[in-house]
Design an enzyme around this catalytic site. Sequence first.
Site, short mmCIF file in Angstrom:
data_model
loop_
_atom_site.label_atom_id
_atom_site.label_comp_id
_atom_site.label_asym_id
_atom_site.label_seq_id
_atom_site.Cartn_x
_atom_site.Cartn_y
_atom_site.Cartn_z
N HIS A 63 -13.33 15.26 -0.90
CA HIS A 63 -14.43 15.58 -1.86
C HIS A 63 -15.66 14.78 -1.59
O HIS A 63 -15.69 13.98 -0.64
CB HIS A 63 -13.61 15.36 -3.28
N HIS A 65 -17.53 12.49 -2.90
CA HIS A 65 -17.61 11.04 -3.41
C HIS A 65 -17.88 10.26 -2.38
O HIS A 65 -17.09 10.26 -1.16
CB HIS A 65 -16.42 10.40 -4.17
N ASP A 67 -17.34 7.14 -1.14
CA ASP A 67 -16.29 6.60 -0.38
C ASP A 67 -15.49 7.28 0.90
O ASP A 67 -14.83 6.76 1.66
CB ASP A 67 -15.47 5.69 -1.48
N HIS A 68 -15.65 8.65 0.52
CA HIS A 68 -14.67 9.53 1.27
C HIS A 68 -15.69 10.47 2.38
O HIS A 68 -15.07 11.03 3.29
CB HIS A 68 -14.02 10.61 0.34
N HIS A 140 -9.43 15.98 -10.26
CA HIS A 140 -10.61 14.88 -9.90
C HIS A 140 -11.97 15.27 -10.92
O HIS A 140 -12.02 16.19 -11.30
CB HIS A 140 -10.71 14.62 -8.63
N ASP A 210 -8.17 12.09 -4.14
CA ASP A 210 -8.46 11.55 -5.28
C ASP A 210 -7.72 12.51 -6.30
O ASP A 210 -8.42 13.51 -6.41
CB ASP A 210 -9.80 10.93 -5.58
ZN LIG Z 1 -12.09 7.74 -3.87
ZN LIG Z 2 -13.31 10.28 -5.92
#
Ligand SMILES: [Zn+2]
Ligand SMILES: [Zn+2]
Length: 306
Positions: A63, A65, A67-68, A140, A210
């Site tokens: 996804h 976000h 951090d990914h 999520h 997530d």
């Molecule tokens: Zn995450």
């Molecule tokens: Zn996430």
Amino acid sequence: MAKLTVTFLGTSSAAPTEGRGLPAIALQREGSVILLDCGEGVQRQVLNEGVGLNKETSILITHLHGDHVTGLLGLLQTMSMAQRKKALNIVGPPKLLKWLEVTADLLHIGLTFPVNFSPARPGTVLRTGDFKVKATKALHSVEAYCYVIEERSRPGVFFPDRARNLRVPEGKLWSRLQKGRKVQVDGRTVDPSEVSGPPRPGRKIGYSGDTRPSPRLSRFFSGCDLLIFDSTFHGKDKDKAVERKHSTCLEAAETAKSAGVRRLALTHFSARYTSVASLVRQARTVFPDTIAARDGLRLDVVYPGS
Ligand SMILES: [Zn+2]
Ligand SMILES: [Zn+2]
């Protein structure tokens, strides 16, 4: 028998800590690589862990976000500096392609290799020489996907007596039949099914990204040899997991149990826990074969019964 290795490159959630980088995992099987998510700085971990920049590579992003995904652009740039020529497969939410195109353009990044982008959607999203990748929607706060990576099935057990009865001479022809290929003997075709048992399923790895848990996800991950699941929070912090659309270590363990997987790896730990020992302990009360991922951890995924 081909070795299948999972290497955790980053195991933190949201923000990196001293000991944990942002989410990224590498699956390696004979010269090919599948990367699961690309947290910031992933290319450094790819180099540190000897994953390589020039292999047959597919990248699955769960996804959008930060951090990914923010490591993806840096990784592509590093691959270009290494003069990568092989096409790269990328699977992710449809908007990932837009983000890549816009940022690559703004930052004047030209790639030395073609990118084959497949938008994630429920169903089969990628087939490589070694694997089939299936996706399903995660639960999520933004559009997100879980992935199951299935190794192609192996030829069945070979029965030498049957081959002898059919007058197949031992040697090259046996080896060809053992690899699941037909052979010619005295002008007659011998099919591998005449001398072997039914094909044996390959190994299967599940990655949640997530998500909140759900019975649908348990079904999606059913029978995985290794399940890598969101374990952002300890069971006592379930209210936070519900609010932020993540899972607790207990929920990860319950998913592993109901999915009937062989082994569970917890990952994506909140930076609030300086040690994750209590999360693993709690998960093991529900699913004993649980481990906590840490950066640099390498797991060999073996066939059932071996
Ligand atoms: Zn995450
Ligand atoms: Zn996430």
